[in-house]
Design an enzyme around this catalytic site. Structure first.
Site, PDB file in Angstrom:
ATOM      1  N   LYS A  53       0.837  -1.199   0.000  1.00 19.05           N
ATOM      2  CA  LYS A  53       0.000   0.000   0.000  1.00 19.05           C
ATOM      3  C   LYS A  53       0.875   1.252   0.000  1.00 19.05           C
ATOM      4  O   LYS A  53       0.599   2.223  -0.711  1.00 19.05           O
ATOM      5  CB  LYS A  53      -0.946  -0.032   1.207  1.00 19.05           C
ATOM      6  CG  LYS A  53      -2.054  -1.066   1.023  1.00 19.05           C
ATOM      7  CD  LYS A  53      -2.780  -1.457   2.297  1.00 19.05           C
ATOM      8  CE  LYS A  53      -3.718  -2.638   1.995  1.00 19.05           C
ATOM      9  NZ  LYS A  53      -4.400  -3.177   3.177  1.00 19.05           N
ATOM     10  N   GLN A  97      -5.002  -1.756   9.337  1.00 21.04           N
ATOM     11  CA  GLN A  97      -4.812  -3.098   8.780  1.00 21.04           C
ATOM     12  C   GLN A  97      -5.417  -4.166   9.716  1.00 21.04           C
ATOM     13  O   GLN A  97      -5.094  -4.196  10.898  1.00 21.04           O
ATOM     14  CB  GLN A  97      -3.306  -3.353   8.569  1.00 21.04           C
ATOM     15  CG  GLN A  97      -2.985  -4.654   7.875  1.00 21.04           C
ATOM     16  CD  GLN A  97      -3.486  -4.704   6.434  1.00 21.04           C
ATOM     17  OE1 GLN A  97      -3.297  -3.760   5.665  1.00 21.04           O
ATOM     18  NE2 GLN A  97      -4.141  -5.787   6.068  1.00 21.04           N
ATOM     19  N   ASP A 120     -11.471   2.024   3.461  1.00 22.12           N
ATOM     20  CA  ASP A 120     -11.761   0.591   3.356  1.00 22.12           C
ATOM     21  C   ASP A 120     -13.262   0.357   3.188  1.00 22.12           C
ATOM     22  O   ASP A 120     -13.679  -0.737   2.825  1.00 22.12           O
ATOM     23  CB  ASP A 120     -11.307  -0.137   4.635  1.00 22.12           C
ATOM     24  CG  ASP A 120      -9.974  -0.850   4.460  1.00 22.12           C
ATOM     25  OD1 ASP A 120      -9.610  -1.149   3.306  1.00 22.12           O
ATOM     26  OD2 ASP A 120      -9.305  -1.109   5.482  1.00 22.12           O
TER      27      ASP A 120
END
Ligand code: NDP
Length: 285
Positions: A53, A97, A120
């Protein structure tokens, strides 16, 4: 033999387009889209994802920050960091994460992220918007699947689509996105009976269960589009999907490989969401 849906190539095209858009954005507003990536503990797979990322941010021209916290971080400490990032003007997207260590309540952390920075798309506000079909962000993996299907020129209208897996981050939103494209959608899970009978009728099969090579050719209808979300590490360290590629490819018309299928698309969609968040922020949306 099936046509390979090349996620690496498609994701590169998406990233190239984002790079061009980002240059224009920076020129116009004098700021870079900013993504904060938070990782707690040292799970090796999570570390790999976080590095990818960060690399994608650098490639496209975003500002990125990594917050690597020790396994011993408390829920309170993580919530404080999220609050700080919510208020940070340089940061347009926040990604925590997952999975988090067991002593931290993931739901609490996701709920603490400002929905406008929730790149997300896991916050209940964004989940609700996806249900309605009026959204800012789409969850990255299902969005990546849709992009691959779209790039392949596949019209989903009236198609019989079967999603195996009903997680909040893949299966459920995937089913909803397919429904928005006028597919007839069936969702299967671990309690579904006779899965093979269901998948054998699928024009489009999306496998998202986390069971190495579960779906061999016997599960696939002739000419089906087969999308493999699964990422499973075998004992010999080889990365394989939920689909048995060799036998499934003999039946399918199109199929995604693992690696190089859905995985790279997930990151490209995260980058897309980050630019959207930055645009919304400057427009006061
Ligand atoms: P989860 O473990 O959260 O969900 C798995 C789902 O599969 C559950 O709904 C479960 O059913 C169902 N399932 C498990 N075993 C079976 C079975 N034998 N038959 C039918 N259904 C079954 O996983 P995720 O959704 O997070 O991820 C799924 C896979 O996708 C994993 O391999 C993961 O690594 C991969 N992944 C890949 C990404 C990418 O970028 N390519 C991103 C995210 C995930 P039940 O609900 O009944 O338990």
């Amino acid at each position: 033999m099936a046509k390979i849906l090349d996620g690496k190539a498609v994701s590169q095209r998406v990233k190239n387009a984002l790079k061009d858009e980002t240059e224009k954005f920076v020129e116009k507003y004098g700021i870079k889209p900013g993504l904060a990536v938070v990782i707690v503990g040292d799970d090796p797979a999570s570390r790999v994802y976080v590095n990818s990322k960060k690399k994608a941010c650098a490639e496209i021209g975003y500002y990125s920050e990594e917050h690597a916290l020790p396994e011993s971080t408390t829920e309170g400490e993580l919530l404080s960091l999220v609050e700080k990032l919510n208020g940070d003007e340089k940061i347009h997207g926040i990604l925590v994460q997952l999975p988090l260590p067991k002593h931290i309540n993931e739901e609490k952390i996701i709920n603490a992220i400002n929905p406008k920075k929730d790149v997300d798309a896991f916050h209940p506000v964004n989940v609700g918007k996806i249900m309605i079909g009026n959204f800012d962000f789409l969850p990255c993996t299902p969005a990546g699947v849709m992009e691959l299907i779209n790039e392949a020129g596949i019209d989903l209208t009236g198609k019989n689509c079967v999603v195996v897996g009903r997680s909040n981050i893949v299966g459920k939103p995937q089913a909803m996105l397919l429904l928005h494209k006028n597919a007839t959608v069936t969702i299967c899970h671990s309690k579904t009976k006779n899965i093979k009978e269901i998948t054998k009728n699928a024009d489009v099969l999306v496998a998202a269960v986390g069971r190495a090579q579960m779906f061999d050719g016997d599960y696939i209808k002739d000419g089906a589009v087969v999308i493999d979300v699964g990422m499973n590490r075998l004992e010999n360290k080889k990365l394989v999907g939920d689909v048995d590629f060799e036998s499934a490819a003999k039946k399918a018309s199109c199929i995604t490989p693992v690696p190089g299928g859905v995985g790279p698309m997930t990151i490209a969609m995260l980058m897309k969401n980050t630019l959207t968040a930055a645009k919304n922020a400057v427009l006061g949306k």
